[in-house]
Design a protein around this motif. Structure first.
Motif, PDB file in Angstrom:
ATOM      1  N   ASP A  33       1.631   4.183  -1.820  1.00 45.82           N
ATOM      2  CA  ASP A  33       0.173   4.911  -1.732  1.00 45.82           C
ATOM      3  C   ASP A  33      -1.134   4.725  -1.548  1.00 45.82           C
ATOM      4  N   GLY A  34      -1.341   5.856  -0.701  1.00 46.29           N
ATOM      5  CA  GLY A  34      -3.104   5.648   0.078  1.00 46.29           C
ATOM      6  C   GLY A  34      -2.623   5.142   1.760  1.00 46.29           C
ATOM      7  N   GLY A  35      -1.424   4.789   1.744  1.00 43.49           N
ATOM      8  CA  GLY A  35      -1.499   4.431   3.241  1.00 43.49           C
ATOM      9  C   GLY A  35      -1.249   3.250   3.388  1.00 43.49           C
ATOM     10  N   THR A  36      -0.867   1.825   2.985  1.00 42.23           N
ATOM     11  CA  THR A  36      -0.748   0.752   2.351  1.00 42.23           C
ATOM     12  C   THR A  36       0.790   0.177   1.353  1.00 42.23           C
ATOM     13  N   ALA A  37       0.348  -0.997   1.486  1.00 38.45           N
ATOM     14  CA  ALA A  37       1.388  -1.501   0.778  1.00 38.45           C
ATOM     15  C   ALA A  37       1.402  -3.267   0.629  1.00 38.45           C
ATOM     16  N   THR A  38       0.713  -3.390  -0.778  1.00 40.50           N
ATOM     17  CA  THR A  38       0.259  -4.769  -0.637  1.00 40.50           C
ATOM     18  C   THR A  38       1.574  -6.029  -0.706  1.00 40.50           C
ATOM     19  N   ASP A  39       2.601  -5.146  -1.363  1.00 45.02           N
ATOM     20  CA  ASP A  39       4.278  -6.799  -1.561  1.00 45.02           C
ATOM     21  C   ASP A  39       5.037  -6.220   0.060  1.00 45.02           C
ATOM     22  N   SER A  40       4.986  -7.486   0.203  1.00 44.47           N
ATOM     23  CA  SER A  40       6.133  -7.063   1.982  1.00 44.47           C
ATOM     24  C   SER A  40       7.615  -6.722   1.227  1.00 44.47           C
ATOM     25  N   GLU A  41       8.186  -6.721   0.354  1.00 42.20           N
ATOM     26  CA  GLU A  41       8.924  -5.779  -0.350  1.00 42.20           C
ATOM     27  C   GLU A  41       9.518  -4.570   0.168  1.00 42.20           C
ATOM     28  N   ARG A  42       8.174  -3.447   0.318  1.00 41.78           N
ATOM     29  CA  ARG A  42       7.696  -2.395   0.094  1.00 41.78           C
ATOM     30  C   ARG A  42       7.541  -2.607   1.088  1.00 41.78           C
ATOM     31  N   VAL A  43       7.889  -3.424   2.952  1.00 43.22           N
ATOM     32  CA  VAL A  43       7.577  -3.274   4.032  1.00 43.22           C
ATOM     33  C   VAL A  43       9.552  -3.250   4.086  1.00 43.22           C
ATOM     34  N   VAL A  44       9.999  -4.481   3.998  1.00 39.89           N
ATOM     35  CA  VAL A  44      10.820  -5.028   4.477  1.00 39.89           C
ATOM     36  C   VAL A  44      12.080  -4.481   4.019  1.00 39.89           C
ATOM     37  N   SER A  45      12.984  -4.015   3.060  1.00 41.32           N
ATOM     38  CA  SER A  45      13.775  -2.944   2.406  1.00 41.32           C
ATOM     39  C   SER A  45      13.478  -1.849   2.587  1.00 41.32           C
ATOM     40  N   PRO A  46      13.165  -1.590   2.519  1.00 40.43           N
ATOM     41  CA  PRO A  46      12.519   0.126   2.523  1.00 40.43           C
ATOM     42  C   PRO A  46      12.477   0.397   4.444  1.00 40.43           C
ATOM     43  N   TYR A  47      12.117  -0.206   5.188  1.00 37.01           N
ATOM     44  CA  TYR A  47      12.194  -0.419   6.290  1.00 37.01           C
ATOM     45  C   TYR A  47      13.984  -0.679   6.965  1.00 37.01           C
ATOM     46  N   ARG A  48      14.522  -1.766   6.667  1.00 32.89           N
ATOM     47  CA  ARG A  48      15.447  -2.008   6.621  1.00 32.89           C
ATOM     48  C   ARG A  48      16.820  -0.843   6.950  1.00 32.89           C
ATOM     49  N   ALA A  49      16.481  -0.314   5.761  1.00 34.60           N
ATOM     50  CA  ALA A  49      17.270   0.993   5.086  1.00 34.60           C
ATOM     51  C   ALA A  49      17.277   1.741   5.732  1.00 34.60           C
ATOM     52  N   THR A  50      15.537   2.426   6.167  1.00 35.23           N
ATOM     53  CA  THR A  50      15.694   3.553   7.511  1.00 35.23           C
ATOM     54  C   THR A  50      15.990   3.122   8.514  1.00 35.23           C
ATOM     55  N   ILE A 107       8.965  -5.390  17.739  1.00 36.22           N
ATOM     56  CA  ILE A 107       8.321  -4.110  18.287  1.00 36.22           C
ATOM     57  C   ILE A 107       7.844  -4.073  16.442  1.00 36.22           C
ATOM     58  N   ARG A 108       6.391  -4.425  16.929  1.00 45.02           N
ATOM     59  CA  ARG A 108       5.542  -4.415  15.478  1.00 45.02           C
ATOM     60  C   ARG A 108       5.056  -2.949  15.329  1.00 45.02           C
ATOM     61  N   VAL A 109       5.943  -3.136  14.496  1.00 43.72           N
ATOM     62  CA  VAL A 109       4.247  -1.465  13.566  1.00 43.72           C
ATOM     63  C   VAL A 109       4.763  -1.368  12.956  1.00 43.72           C
ATOM     64  N   PHE A 110       3.624  -2.789  11.549  1.00 43.52           N
ATOM     65  CA  PHE A 110       3.007  -2.632  10.443  1.00 43.52           C
ATOM     66  C   PHE A 110       2.291  -4.503  11.054  1.00 43.52           C
ATOM     67  N   GLY A 111       1.449  -3.732  10.278  1.00 39.20           N
ATOM     68  CA  GLY A 111       0.198  -5.309  10.282  1.00 39.20           C
ATOM     69  C   GLY A 111      -0.215  -5.482   8.986  1.00 39.20           C
ATOM     70  N   LEU A 112      -0.969  -6.684   8.644  1.00 38.55           N
ATOM     71  CA  LEU A 112      -1.093  -7.260   7.031  1.00 38.55           C
ATOM     72  C   LEU A 112      -2.987  -7.044   7.751  1.00 38.55           C
ATOM     73  N   ALA A 113      -3.942  -6.748   6.854  1.00 38.42           N
ATOM     74  CA  ALA A 113      -5.236  -6.319   7.125  1.00 38.42           C
ATOM     75  C   ALA A 113      -5.849  -6.795   5.484  1.00 38.42           C
ATOM     76  N   GLU A 114      -6.224  -7.217   4.818  1.00 43.73           N
ATOM     77  CA  GLU A 114      -7.280  -7.601   4.026  1.00 43.73           C
ATOM     78  C   GLU A 114      -6.247  -7.260   2.660  1.00 43.73           C
ATOM     79  N   GLY A 115      -5.165  -8.212   3.475  1.00 49.11           N
ATOM     80  CA  GLY A 115      -4.043  -8.350   1.726  1.00 49.11           C
ATOM     81  C   GLY A 115      -2.954  -7.061   1.721  1.00 49.11           C
ATOM     82  N   ALA A 116      -3.451  -5.916   2.761  1.00 46.25           N
ATOM     83  CA  ALA A 116      -2.480  -4.830   2.653  1.00 46.25           C
ATOM     84  C   ALA A 116      -1.625  -4.780   3.935  1.00 46.25           C
ATOM     85  N   TYR A 117      -0.576  -3.920   3.830  1.00 45.01           N
ATOM     86  CA  TYR A 117       0.420  -4.188   4.844  1.00 45.01           C
ATOM     87  C   TYR A 117      -0.083  -2.655   4.909  1.00 45.01           C
TER      88      TYR A 117
END
Length: 133
Positions: A33-50, A107-117
């Motif tokens: 939602d809104g192009g960001t995620a606030t929880d690292s698990e919304r990044v890691v698990s889906p990215y690993r699966a993809t 391969i850095r594709v996500f970053g943390l800015a102001e508490g959101a990935y």
């Protein structure tokens, strides 16, 4: 150790593999939602699966072996597509090999800015970093 040769290898012969990892990040971020995620698990698990579905993880051990060879090193064991050799992090994909120094390929594709990935580094040249630790 020649980190420039590793980067050149990734941006040359393995550019398509790097681009697929980037495309996987785009697919994950498109569901936020809104192009960001606030929880690292919304990044890691889906990215690993993809990455797994796209074959990136299956190819990662071979890519790591090639990177070590490009750096002028030799692995004492065959890497596997799991920690400590291949790790999916909240910033992207990390390949690592312990030689005289530790070779770290990111391969850095996500970053943390102001508490959101957020999605970062749109091109292979921006996303790939190679370090010795």
């Amino acid at each position: 150790m020649n980190t420039v040769a590793v980067r050149d290898h990734l941006l040359g012969e393995r550019r398509e593999w790097v681009q697929t990892a980037i495309d996987c990040a785009d697919a994950v971020a498109s569901g936020w939602d809104g192009g960001t995620a606030t929880d690292s698990e919304r990044v890691v698990s889906p990215y690993r699966a993809t990455l797994d579905r796209a074959g990136v993880l299956a190819d990662a051990p071979a890519v790591l072996r090639e990177c070590v060879e490009a750096a002028g090193g030799r692995l004492s064991v065959d890497p596997v597509a799991a920690p400590p050799y291949v790790v999916v992090t909240s910033e992207g994909l990390l390949l690592r090999a312990t030689l005289d120094d530790r070779l770290l390929v990111r391969i850095r594709v996500f970053g943390l800015a102001e508490g959101a990935y957020e999605r970062v580094n749109e091109t292979p040249a921006e996303a790939v970093t190679v370090d010795l630790a």
